[in-house]
Scaffold this active site. Structure first.
Site, PDB file in Angstrom:
ATOM      1  N   CYS A 232      37.706  47.206  35.760  1.00 56.44           N
ATOM      2  CA  CYS A 232      37.223  46.177  34.831  1.00 56.44           C
ATOM      3  C   CYS A 232      36.895  46.890  33.522  1.00 56.44           C
ATOM      4  O   CYS A 232      36.020  47.779  33.492  1.00 56.44           O
ATOM      5  CB  CYS A 232      35.976  45.520  35.414  1.00 56.44           C
ATOM      6  SG  CYS A 232      35.201  44.339  34.289  1.00 56.44           S
TER       7      CYS A 232
ATOM      8  N   GLU B 133      42.954  33.666  35.209  1.00 49.94           N
ATOM      9  CA  GLU B 133      42.239  33.171  36.400  1.00 49.94           C
ATOM     10  C   GLU B 133      42.802  31.818  36.846  1.00 49.94           C
ATOM     11  O   GLU B 133      42.719  31.459  38.010  1.00 49.94           O
ATOM     12  CB  GLU B 133      40.730  33.040  36.119  1.00 49.94           C
ATOM     13  CG  GLU B 133      39.997  34.371  35.960  1.00 49.94           C
ATOM     14  CD  GLU B 133      39.763  35.123  37.286  1.00 49.94           C
ATOM     15  OE1 GLU B 133      39.629  34.480  38.335  1.00 49.94           O
ATOM     16  OE2 GLU B 133      39.751  36.370  37.232  1.00 49.94           O
TER      17      GLU B 133
ATOM     18  N   CYS C 163      41.704  45.154  29.074  1.00 55.10           N
ATOM     19  CA  CYS C 163      41.080  44.319  30.102  1.00 55.10           C
ATOM     20  C   CYS C 163      42.103  44.251  31.225  1.00 55.10           C
ATOM     21  O   CYS C 163      43.299  44.019  30.978  1.00 55.10           O
ATOM     22  CB  CYS C 163      40.810  42.929  29.528  1.00 55.10           C
ATOM     23  SG  CYS C 163      40.396  41.695  30.780  1.00 55.10           S
TER      24      CYS C 163
HETATM   25  N1  DGL Z   1      39.048  42.252  34.080  1.00 55.48           N
HETATM   26  C1  DGL Z   1      37.989  42.319  33.166  1.00 55.48           C
HETATM   27  C2  DGL Z   1      38.040  43.436  32.185  1.00 55.48           C
HETATM   28  O1  DGL Z   1      38.839  44.302  32.433  1.00 55.48           O
HETATM   29  C3  DGL Z   1      37.092  41.280  32.963  1.00 55.48           C
HETATM   30  C4  DGL Z   1      37.256  40.089  32.264  1.00 55.48           C
HETATM   31  C5  DGL Z   1      35.960  39.360  32.225  1.00 55.48           C
HETATM   32  O2  DGL Z   1      35.304  39.249  33.243  1.00 55.48           O
HETATM   33  O3  DGL Z   1      35.607  38.904  31.139  1.00 55.48           O
HETATM   34  O4  DGL Z   1      37.346  43.470  31.204  1.00 55.48           O
END
Ligand code: DGL
Length: 271
Positions: free
Chosen positions: A73, A154, A188
């Site tokens: 993440c 999502e 992300c």
């Molecule tokens: N997959 C996430 C990231 O890499 C998170 C996205 C989120 O929860 O806003 O930041």
């Protein structure tokens, strides 16, 4: 040799981009994945809230006696750069996505102009720019927060030709195109699921660096060099946990991993 599982977590399905690469690189490893789908997105929350969620996610994975935790993440990884999330942890081997991803992007750029896209929290933290400058102070970095990409992923709007995804991507990426970046960090881990759309907007000569895939490559290098890779003849198991509806999560698992066979999916609570 160490046959304990690798723990991976994300706020939702984004970290599956890491799991996909991990299973391709290290098919004999057991993997425990947590997607905190009840609280996604993390990227629009405060640093205090993200740190609290991350500590609960880490505590959940520790119960499985994992040998390593991968923060798949970008948002939590950016918090890790300023907060000691693992200070009370029983797991000594861990990594966020920032450094492995930055190393790959610096190696890939030819014109020394790198773009970074991520959640508002990641972009606000400035962590990618700092990490790139530590490695190569001559590289110019251009950042852009893309908050609507996470809900698109999502909810399954990931097709290369999806008109909604395309419109949003064009709006977000216009500045990157103008700046002439030749390498774009998908900071992300949700964004690799939109790779087709992003690539069609940026053009095929722009290299896209997936933070999910880079952390998986880092895990392989680390486990192999420390002698902690699994040694077994059969394939490793994949256990996925989500904190909200298993139904939507399983649909996404099928879309993003390409199958659901032999994967155990359960709902859990991390609080
Ligand atoms: N997959 C996430 C990231 O890499 C998170 C996205 C989120 O929860 O806003 O930041």
């Amino acid at each position: 040799m160490n046959n304990a599982a690798i723990g991976v977590f994300d706020s939702g399905v984004g970290g599956l981009s890491c799991v996909k690469e991990l299973t391709a690189l290290m098919p004999h490893e057991d993997i425990i994945y947590l997607g905190d789908t009840a609280r996604v997105p993390y990227g629009t929350k405060s640093v205090d809230t993200i740190a609290r969620y991350a500590k609960e996610d880490i505590a959940f994975l520790e119960k499985f006696n994992v040998k390593m935790i991968l923060i798949a993440c970008g948002t939590v990884s950016s918090v890790l750069m300023s907060r000691p999330l693992f200070e009370d942890s029983t797991v000594s081997e861990y990594s966020g996505v920032i450094y492995p991803t930055v190393a790959a992007a610096c190696a890939a750029t030819r014109n020394d102009r790198i773009g970074v896209i991520g959640t508002p929290a990641t972009v606000r933290s400035g962590c990618y720019g700092r990490a790139i400058r530590e490695l190569r102070s001559d590289i110019r970095v251009f950042s852009k927060a893309c908050p609507m990409f996470v809900p698109l992923v999502e909810n399954g709007y990931t097709d290369r030709d999806d008109p909604v995804a395309k419109l949003i991507a064009e709006e977000y990426l216009e500045g990157m195109k103008r700046e002439g970046v030749d390498t774009l960090i998908l900071g992300c881990t949700h964004y690799p699921h939109l790779e087709g759309v992003i690539s069609s907007v940026m053009g095929s000569d722009v290299r896209l660096i997936s933070s999910g895939a880079e952390i998986a490559k880092y895990a392989e290098r680390t486990l192999v060099s420390s002698g902690n890779a699994a040694e077994r003849t059969e394939k490793g198991t994949l256990e996925l946990y989500c904190t909200d509806s298993e139904e939507l999560f399983s649909e996404n698992v099928e879309t993003f991993l390409g199958h659901k066979d032999m994967i155990k999916i359960s709902r859990c609570s991390v609080k």
